[in-house]
Design an enzyme around this catalytic site. Structure first.
Site, short mmCIF file in Angstrom:
data_model
loop_
_atom_site.label_atom_id
_atom_site.label_comp_id
_atom_site.label_asym_id
_atom_site.label_seq_id
_atom_site.Cartn_x
_atom_site.Cartn_y
_atom_site.Cartn_z
N GLY A 188 0.78 -1.23 0.00
CA GLY A 188 0.00 0.00 0.00
C GLY A 188 0.81 1.28 0.00
N GLU A 225 4.87 -6.20 1.86
CA GLU A 225 4.57 -6.80 0.54
C GLU A 225 4.01 -5.75 -0.41
OE1 GLU A 225 2.03 -10.12 1.60
OE2 GLU A 225 0.37 -8.77 2.05
N GLY A 273 3.36 -3.74 -3.91
CA GLY A 273 3.21 -4.07 -5.31
C GLY A 273 3.42 -2.81 -6.14
N ARG A 274 2.43 -1.91 -6.07
CA ARG A 274 2.42 -0.71 -6.90
C ARG A 274 3.74 0.08 -6.81
NH1 ARG A 274 -2.17 1.92 -8.64
NH2 ARG A 274 -3.40 0.80 -7.08
N CYS A 296 -15.60 3.66 -27.63
CA CYS A 296 -16.81 4.45 -27.82
C CYS A 296 -17.49 4.68 -26.48
CB CYS A 296 -17.74 3.74 -28.78
SG CYS A 296 -16.93 3.27 -30.30
N TYR A 338 -0.68 -2.32 -12.00
CA TYR A 338 -2.14 -2.23 -12.14
C TYR A 338 -2.50 -1.47 -13.42
CZ TYR A 338 -1.77 -3.46 -7.20
OH TYR A 338 -1.46 -4.07 -6.02
C1 LIG Z 1 -2.77 -5.85 -3.33
C2 LIG Z 1 -2.11 -6.32 -2.10
C3 LIG Z 1 -0.80 -5.91 -1.79
C4 LIG Z 1 -0.06 -4.89 -2.61
O1 LIG Z 1 -0.65 -3.64 -2.50
P1 LIG Z 1 0.02 -2.36 -3.20
O2 LIG Z 1 -0.95 -1.27 -2.95
O3 LIG Z 1 0.17 -2.70 -4.64
O4 LIG Z 1 1.35 -2.15 -2.55
C5 LIG Z 1 -0.22 -6.45 -0.68
N1 LIG Z 1 -0.87 -7.34 0.12
C6 LIG Z 1 -2.13 -7.74 -0.15
C7 LIG Z 1 -2.78 -8.71 0.75
C8 LIG Z 1 -2.78 -7.24 -1.26
O5 LIG Z 1 -4.04 -7.63 -1.49
#
Ligand SMILES: *Cc1c(COP(=O)(O)O)cnc(C)c1O
Length: 416
Positions: free
Chosen positions: A251, A287, A289-290, A365, A394
């Site tokens: 997050g 953990e 991601g983004r 469209c 994403y």
């Molecule tokens: C989506 C998710 C993440 C990654 O979140 P980001 O906002 O991309 O950093 C980590 N842990 C869980 C459980 C998720 O669902």
């Protein structure tokens, strides 16, 4: 009143600096090979290395594969991460094939029995248990394994309260309010009694998982981590179980209005170091991601048409939000840069923008197919190239590719 996107009302989004290799590729590709996703793996490696270096000992870094599971991305990240977080049997099989032998954490709501069995067979390092039902299922399925199989390591995912401040600043909250994610804190003591009462001999509870919100800055993320750890310590102390691990989730924010901005990894790492120092037996895990992969990806395309509508300039580009859904999903303007192209190969006139600001839309469209409003691109012409930044997370993998049946983009991995 109108519900169409307006250029004048748009907030200013800073133009991104386009990396040299990306610019060259975006200009070199023939029209017929656009749009294209262009990933700069050199940028990704440098960024991942800096994140890793900012994290202290006893803080593990897992990459949340759902942000971008391209095999080239997973391979480039592998040297800098301790493992990967997957949330379906599909991701599990894909990641295990792309980066064999790396530790996997298996999370996500609505795990099926078949997925759980597949994860057990694959030997995932951690199960993130989302509900009492999942705990019972995992207990039963783990008991069916051969006697010599190692115990199954479990983190209990809890939907813990978020501070008012964190709730307000987050872009998306998975916790701190009623959601389908994790166990309710009111179930915590019953679940701990179930786990310690001898009914699940093949499970080994290691600690707590809490992914509560996304879009948080370093200060807010740290405050969340501190409160999750404090809550977990109290729970495990009450049940006289050693708390070995807390996964505080992902997050970390990506600022789409300022592509040069970065989450303060050094500040966050320093705060996590204070937290681990206060809890010498504890291993923390994050953990993201983004915030790992957003910066390495670009969506490059070409202006097909430029027109004026009710006093505003619109550029229609090849492709659109069916490839890059991020701005439509998050309701922002995707930062982009125009790359002028001198030549115009056609016998008919070349349309150009008359004003200073252009709204960049795709080929779908629907009025929702807007990639960026109010882009400062005076004189933008058909045939010019446009590259969208922060398209590494994403983006392609959350998009509705088949809507309107336009061709798929190309994929280019530079610096591989
Ligand atoms: C989506 C998710 C993440 C990654 O979140 P980001 O906002 O991309 O950093 C980590 N842990 C869980 C459980 C998720 O669902």
């Amino acid at each position: 009143m109108t519900n169409s996107p307006t250029a004048t009302a748009a907030p200013a989004v800073a133009a991104p600096a386009v990396s040299g290799p990306v610019r060259e590729r975006a200009l070199a590709l023939p029209s017929g090979e656009l749009p294209a996703y262009v990933y700069d793996l050199g940028v990704l490696r440098a960024h991942a290395e800096s994140v890793r270096e900012a994290l202290p000992e006893r803080v593990e870094l897992y990459y949340a594969a759902k942000a971008n599971p391209e095999p080239e991305i997973l391979t480039a990240l592998a040297p800098y991460v301790d493992g990967f977080e997957v949330s379906s049997a599909g991701e599990l099989a894909h990641v295990a094939q792309a980066v064999p032998g790396r530790p996997l954490a298996f999370g996500g709501p609505g795990k099926t029995a078949a997925e759980t069995a597949a994860a057990l067979a694959a030997g995932v390092a951690r199960f993130h248990v989302e509900s009492v039902h999942e705990l019972r299922m995992l207990t039963a399925l783990s008991a069916e394994r051969p006697a010599q199989a190692p115990p199954v390591d479990v983190l209990l995912r809890f939907n813990l309260p978020l501070s008012e401040g964190a709730l307000r600043t987050s872009a998306l909250s998975m916790g701190g309010r009623p959601t389908p994610f994790g166990l309710d804190p009111s179930e915590a003591d019953d679940v701990m009694r179930y786990l310690t009462g001898g009914s699940c001999p093949r499970l080994r509870v290691r600690g707590v998982h809490a992914h509560l919100a996304s879009g948080l800055g370093a200060g807010a993320s740290l405050a969340v981590a501190e409160s999750v750890v404090a809550w977990s310590v109290r729970l495990f102390e009450r049940h006289r179980v050693l708390l070995r691990e807390v996964n505080v989730g992902g997050g970390m924010t990506v600022d789409y209005a300022d592509p040069a901005a970065r989450f303060d990894w050094a500040g966050y790492g320093a705060g996590l170091a204070r937290l681990t120092a206060a809890h010498p037996d504890l291993r923390l895990r994050i953990e993201p991601g983004r915030a790992m992969t957003a910066y390495c990806g670009w969506y490059a395309t070409e202006v097909l048409d430029v027109k004026r509508s009710h006093g505003e300039d619109f550029a229609v580009v090849r492709g659109g939000t069916h490839h890059l859904r991020t701005p439509a999903t998050k309701g922002h303007d995707q930062p982009c840069a125009a790359l002028p192209v001198a030549g115009w190969p056609h016998p008919w006139p070349r349309p150009a923008a008359r004003g200073d600001r252009v709204t960049v839309a795709g080929q779908l469209c629907t009025p929702k197919d807007v990639l960026a409003r109010g882009v400062p691109a005076p004189g933008l012409r058909a045939g010019d190239r446009v590259v969208f930044a922060l398209a590494g997370a994403y983006a392609w993998n959350i998009s509705h590719h088949d809507f309107l049946m336009h061709p798929r983009p190309g994929f280019h991995f530079l610096g591989g």
